[in-house]
Design a protein around this motif. Structure first.
Motif, PDB file in Angstrom:
ATOM      1  N   TRP A  66       0.852  -1.188   0.000  1.00  0.00           N
ATOM      2  CA  TRP A  66       0.000   0.000   0.000  1.00  0.00           C
ATOM      3  C   TRP A  66       0.882   1.229   0.000  1.00  0.00           C
ATOM      4  CZ3 TRP A  66      -1.022   3.598   4.225  1.00  0.00           C
ATOM      5  CH2 TRP A  66      -2.078   4.480   3.969  1.00  0.00           C
ATOM      6  N   GLY A  67       0.548   2.199  -0.834  1.00  0.00           N
ATOM      7  CA  GLY A  67       1.331   3.423  -0.869  1.00  0.00           C
ATOM      8  C   GLY A  67       0.840   4.377  -1.936  1.00  0.00           C
ATOM      9  N   ILE A  68       1.750   5.262  -2.325  1.00  0.00           N
ATOM     10  CA  ILE A  68       1.420   6.379  -3.206  1.00  0.00           C
ATOM     11  C   ILE A  68       2.177   6.251  -4.521  1.00  0.00           C
ATOM     12  CG2 ILE A  68       1.454   8.903  -3.422  1.00  0.00           C
ATOM     13  CD1 ILE A  68       1.828   8.848  -0.248  1.00  0.00           C
ATOM     14  N   ALA A  69       1.465   6.457  -5.622  1.00  0.00           N
ATOM     15  CA  ALA A  69       2.081   6.539  -6.947  1.00  0.00           C
ATOM     16  C   ALA A  69       2.234   8.035  -7.261  1.00  0.00           C
ATOM     17  CB  ALA A  69       1.216   5.854  -7.988  1.00  0.00           C
ATOM     18  N   PRO A  70       3.411   8.604  -7.029  1.00  0.00           N
ATOM     19  CA  PRO A  70       3.565  10.059  -7.176  1.00  0.00           C
ATOM     20  C   PRO A  70       3.216  10.610  -8.563  1.00  0.00           C
ATOM     21  CG  PRO A  70       5.512   9.107  -6.150  1.00  0.00           C
ATOM     22  CD  PRO A  70       4.655   7.972  -6.597  1.00  0.00           C
ATOM     23  N   ALA A  71       3.441   9.839  -9.616  1.00  0.00           N
ATOM     24  CA  ALA A  71       3.160  10.339 -10.969  1.00  0.00           C
ATOM     25  C   ALA A  71       1.683  10.671 -11.153  1.00  0.00           C
ATOM     26  CB  ALA A  71       3.621   9.325 -12.014  1.00  0.00           C
ATOM     27  N   SER A  72       0.813   9.849 -10.584  1.00  0.00           N
ATOM     28  CA  SER A  72      -0.631  10.084 -10.722  1.00  0.00           C
ATOM     29  C   SER A  72      -1.230  10.773  -9.501  1.00  0.00           C
ATOM     30  CB  SER A  72      -1.371   8.765 -10.940  1.00  0.00           C
ATOM     31  OG  SER A  72      -1.266   7.943  -9.789  1.00  0.00           O
ATOM     32  N   GLY A  73      -0.541  10.658  -8.358  1.00  0.00           N
ATOM     33  CA  GLY A  73      -1.058  11.212  -7.114  1.00  0.00           C
ATOM     34  C   GLY A  73      -2.033  10.288  -6.415  1.00  0.00           C
ATOM     35  N   PHE A  74      -2.270   9.110  -6.983  1.00  0.00           N
ATOM     36  CA  PHE A  74      -3.211   8.173  -6.371  1.00  0.00           C
ATOM     37  C   PHE A  74      -2.554   7.329  -5.286  1.00  0.00           C
ATOM     38  CE2 PHE A  74      -5.702   8.632 -10.383  1.00  0.00           C
ATOM     39  CZ  PHE A  74      -6.875   9.066  -9.795  1.00  0.00           C
ATOM     40  N   VAL A  75      -3.368   6.942  -4.311  1.00  0.00           N
ATOM     41  CA  VAL A  75      -2.969   6.067  -3.213  1.00  0.00           C
ATOM     42  C   VAL A  75      -3.722   4.763  -3.388  1.00  0.00           C
ATOM     43  CG1 VAL A  75      -3.017   5.737  -0.712  1.00  0.00           C
ATOM     44  CG2 VAL A  75      -2.648   8.023  -1.667  1.00  0.00           C
ATOM     45  N   GLY A  76      -3.007   3.648  -3.280  1.00  0.00           N
ATOM     46  CA  GLY A  76      -3.695   2.383  -3.437  1.00  0.00           C
ATOM     47  C   GLY A  76      -2.793   1.194  -3.199  1.00  0.00           C
ATOM     48  N   TYR A  77      -3.257   0.058  -3.694  1.00  0.00           N
ATOM     49  CA  TYR A  77      -2.624  -1.233  -3.449  1.00  0.00           C
ATOM     50  C   TYR A  77      -2.075  -1.821  -4.742  1.00  0.00           C
ATOM     51  CZ  TYR A  77      -5.160  -0.953   0.961  1.00  0.00           C
ATOM     52  OH  TYR A  77      -5.648  -0.555   2.181  1.00  0.00           O
ATOM     53  N   VAL A  78      -0.881  -2.397  -4.659  1.00  0.00           N
ATOM     54  CA  VAL A  78      -0.260  -3.110  -5.777  1.00  0.00           C
ATOM     55  C   VAL A  78       0.312  -4.424  -5.245  1.00  0.00           C
ATOM     56  CG1 VAL A  78       0.348  -1.019  -7.082  1.00  0.00           C
ATOM     57  CG2 VAL A  78       2.001  -2.001  -5.496  1.00  0.00           C
ATOM     58  N   PRO A  79       0.533  -5.392  -6.119  1.00  0.00           N
ATOM     59  CA  PRO A  79       1.205  -6.610  -5.652  1.00  0.00           C
ATOM     60  C   PRO A  79       2.621  -6.259  -5.178  1.00  0.00           C
ATOM     61  CG  PRO A  79       0.193  -6.951  -7.804  1.00  0.00           C
ATOM     62  CD  PRO A  79       0.114  -5.479  -7.516  1.00  0.00           C
ATOM     63  N   ALA A  80       2.983  -6.711  -4.003  1.00  0.00           N
ATOM     64  CA  ALA A  80       4.308  -6.401  -3.451  1.00  0.00           C
ATOM     65  C   ALA A  80       5.420  -6.898  -4.368  1.00  0.00           C
ATOM     66  CB  ALA A  80       4.442  -6.993  -2.054  1.00  0.00           C
ATOM     67  N   ALA A  81       5.191  -8.030  -5.041  1.00  0.00           N
ATOM     68  CA  ALA A  81       6.203  -8.597  -5.930  1.00  0.00           C
ATOM     69  C   ALA A  81       6.474  -7.708  -7.151  1.00  0.00           C
ATOM     70  CB  ALA A  81       5.773  -9.987  -6.390  1.00  0.00           C
ATOM     71  N   ALA A  82       5.593  -6.761  -7.432  1.00  0.00           N
ATOM     72  CA  ALA A  82       5.767  -5.864  -8.569  1.00  0.00           C
ATOM     73  C   ALA A  82       6.729  -4.725  -8.269  1.00  0.00           C
ATOM     74  CB  ALA A  82       4.425  -5.294  -9.013  1.00  0.00           C
ATOM     75  N   LEU A  83       7.174  -4.612  -7.009  1.00  0.00           N
ATOM     76  CA  LEU A  83       8.035  -3.503  -6.605  1.00  0.00           C
ATOM     77  C   LEU A  83       9.462  -3.970  -6.348  1.00  0.00           C
ATOM     78  CD1 LEU A  83       5.635  -1.805  -4.041  1.00  0.00           C
ATOM     79  CD2 LEU A  83       5.970  -1.203  -6.443  1.00  0.00           C
ATOM     80  N   LYS A  84      10.377  -3.040  -6.554  1.00  0.00           N
ATOM     81  CA  LYS A  84      11.785  -3.313  -6.212  1.00  0.00           C
ATOM     82  C   LYS A  84      12.325  -2.105  -5.469  1.00  0.00           C
ATOM     83  CE  LYS A  84      13.527  -1.612 -10.639  1.00  0.00           C
ATOM     84  NZ  LYS A  84      14.291  -1.904 -11.836  1.00  0.00           N
ATOM     85  N   GLU A  85      13.367  -2.341  -4.676  1.00  0.00           N
ATOM     86  CA  GLU A  85      13.995  -1.225  -3.965  1.00  0.00           C
ATOM     87  C   GLU A  85      14.583  -0.261  -4.973  1.00  0.00           C
ATOM     88  OE1 GLU A  85      16.428  -1.893  -0.572  1.00  0.00           O
ATOM     89  OE2 GLU A  85      15.329  -3.708  -0.037  1.00  0.00           O
ATOM     90  N   GLN A  86      14.539   0.996  -4.619  1.00  0.00           N
ATOM     91  CA  GLN A  86      15.084   2.011  -5.496  1.00  0.00           C
ATOM     92  C   GLN A  86      16.583   2.078  -5.298  1.00  0.00           C
ATOM     93  OE1 GLN A  86      12.701   5.539  -5.647  1.00  0.00           O
ATOM     94  NE2 GLN A  86      14.438   6.804  -6.138  1.00  0.00           N
TER      95      GLN A  86
END
Length: 107
Positions: free
Chosen positions: A86-106
């Motif tokens: 759960w978090g924020i997508a800064p490009a769109s400004g939306f807050v929501g849920y994504v699959p954790a496996a879709a993310l990587k450390e920056q």
């Protein structure tokens, strides 16, 4: 303007749109601490989308899609429960849920 070092909560918390402000009944973005009361606050952790992923209004896979993260898009991670982030997508400004496996450390 100097950074704010303290604040006082006065009156009732404001009701904020949960698709635009990172506020849930159990957790809120620490950057909103001067606007809402929450049992817990979290500082975001910078992440990037490793693959394309839908940002949804709820954890359920069939919940409404707010935006789609493209590979490389920034994501401000606030919470991971099970296999959902759960978090924020800064490009769109939306807050929501994504699959954790879709993310990587920056990097």
């Amino acid at each position: 303007m100097p950074a704010r070092r303290s604040f006082a909560l006065v009156g009732r918390s404001r009701t904020l749109d949960p698709t635009r402000f990172a506020v849930r009944s159990d957790l809120a973005d620490v950057r909103l601490a001067d606007q809402v009361f929450a049992p817990h606050y979290a500082a975001h952790q910078p992440r990037r989308a490793a693959v394309a992923a839908d940002l949804r209004t709820a954890r359920a896979a069939d919940s409404a899609v707010l935006a789609t993260l493209a590979p490389g898009d920034a994501f401000e991670l606030l919470d991971v429960t099970g296999d959902t982030a759960w978090g924020i997508a800064p490009a769109s400004g939306f807050v929501g849920y994504v699959p954790a496996a879709a993310l990587k450390e920056q990097p």
